[in-house]
Scaffold this active site. Structure first.
Site, PDB file in Angstrom:
ATOM      1  N   ARG A 216      -2.775  -8.275 -21.565  1.00  0.00           N
ATOM      2  CA  ARG A 216      -3.693  -7.639 -22.725  1.00  0.00           C
ATOM      3  C   ARG A 216      -2.938  -6.789 -23.512  1.00  0.00           C
ATOM      4  O   ARG A 216      -3.463  -6.651 -24.516  1.00  0.00           O
ATOM      5  CB  ARG A 216      -5.036  -7.218 -21.992  1.00  0.00           C
ATOM      6  CG  ARG A 216      -4.908  -5.794 -21.228  1.00  0.00           C
ATOM      7  CD  ARG A 216      -6.199  -5.646 -20.693  1.00  0.00           C
ATOM      8  NE  ARG A 216      -7.299  -5.501 -21.450  1.00  0.00           N
ATOM      9  CZ  ARG A 216      -7.627  -4.920 -22.286  1.00  0.00           C
ATOM     10  NH1 ARG A 216      -6.924  -3.730 -22.557  1.00  0.00           N
ATOM     11  NH2 ARG A 216      -8.859  -4.856 -23.098  1.00  0.00           N
TER      12      ARG A 216
ATOM     13  N   ASP B 149      -8.098   1.928 -25.700  1.00  0.00           N
ATOM     14  CA  ASP B 149      -8.587   1.737 -24.097  1.00  0.00           C
ATOM     15  C   ASP B 149      -8.597   3.012 -23.453  1.00  0.00           C
ATOM     16  O   ASP B 149      -7.770   3.801 -23.659  1.00  0.00           O
ATOM     17  CB  ASP B 149      -7.684   0.633 -23.245  1.00  0.00           C
ATOM     18  CG  ASP B 149      -8.170  -0.971 -23.806  1.00  0.00           C
ATOM     19  OD1 ASP B 149      -9.361  -1.081 -24.405  1.00  0.00           O
ATOM     20  OD2 ASP B 149      -7.657  -1.641 -23.445  1.00  0.00           O
TER      21      ASP B 149
ATOM     22  N   PRO C  96       0.997  -1.323   0.068  1.00  0.00           N
ATOM     23  CA  PRO C  96      -0.037   0.154  -0.276  1.00  0.00           C
ATOM     24  C   PRO C  96       0.709   1.191   0.003  1.00  0.00           C
ATOM     25  O   PRO C  96       0.407   2.577  -0.403  1.00  0.00           O
ATOM     26  CB  PRO C  96      -0.962   0.020   1.266  1.00  0.00           C
ATOM     27  CG  PRO C  96      -0.277  -1.477   2.023  1.00  0.00           C
ATOM     28  CD  PRO C  96       0.428  -2.076   1.189  1.00  0.00           C
TER      29      PRO C  96
END
Length: 246
Positions: free
Chosen positions: A153, A168, A88
């Site tokens: 991808r 995209d 994080p």
């Protein structure tokens, strides 16, 4: 490309590796993905991967030894992998980062649990510390799944249409324009006439303009790092007037 994921819960990855685009990319040998339980590299009879922090404090920390040894075991010979610590405190993951990682020969994800990591992992092993966002997950597995999907991808041949990834959202710096498919009129809801015109230049202008509109309405912060053309600046002013804001 080779992607190695180090996790003490390797079964979590069964679904993502056996479905959709990732499955097809593996079958076409575009990418090799292996999930390794780094517990098997822990020393001692009980293969313990965590311990109490020096100096006291709550929680347990992942030990350095099992992770260092696991990375050594999966590294490709004569290659320098990007070793990604899911944390994080890392840099927020974005499309630009995905595109950068997609150009590498090997990625190694380290998925943590418990309170954190022995700092020597961060200082002497890891090349990149990455976070999905400003929230806490139980471990790094879900983050590694999301990043793996985003990266795979982008690999040549992974998508059926090579231009899909280029258009995209975020790849161009803006959100993607609206899409429509048949029928042209569904329950009185009609496809914009411009998309039925057959004029590809006009359609492209409409798509770019609507991409600007969607970005302006939903993610105006993206304009901070996007350089607009003169035409786009004009369109944006028109959009602001149309939306009733300045």
């Amino acid at each position: 490309m080779k992607i190695d994921i180090l996790s003490i819960f390797p079964e979590m990855f069964t679904g993502i590796l056996t479905e959709s685009i990732i499955k097809k990319a593996i079958e076409k040998q575009i990418v090799e993905i292996k999930v390794t339980d780094f517990r098997q590299y822990a020393e001692g009879k009980h293969q313990v991967v965590d311990d109490y922090p020096y100096g006291g404090g709550a929680g347990m920390l992942l030990k350095a030894q099992p992770i260092f040894d696991a990375v050594d075991a999966v590294k490709l010979p004569e290659k320098k992998p990007r070793i990604i610590l899911m944390d994080p405190a890392g840099k927020p993951f974005n499309q630009k980062m995905a595109e950068e990682f997609a150009r590498e020969d090997q990625l190694i994800f380290i998925c943590g649990h418990y309170e954190g990591y022995d700092e020597r992992i961060r200082e002497h092993l890891v090349t990149d510390e990455v976070s999905l966002g400003d929230y806490i997950l139980t471990g790094g597995e879900i983050g590694a799944m999301a990043m793996t999907d985003s990266i795979v991808r982008l690999l040549p041949g992974a998508l059926g249409n090579a231009s899909s990834a280029v258009h995209d959202s975020f790849s161009s710096g803006l959100l993607e324009h609206p899409h429509y498919t048949r029928p042209a009129d569904y329950a009185g809801m009609k496809v914009p006439d411009v998309l039925l015109s057959g004029n590809h230049a006009v359609i492209e202008d409409w798509r770019r303009r609507e991409s600007l509109r969607r970005t302006y309405l939903r993610r105006p912060d993206l304009f901070d790092s996007y350089t607009m053309s003169e035409k786009e600046e004009q369109w944006l002013e028109e959009i602001k007037n149309e939306e009733g804001t300045k």
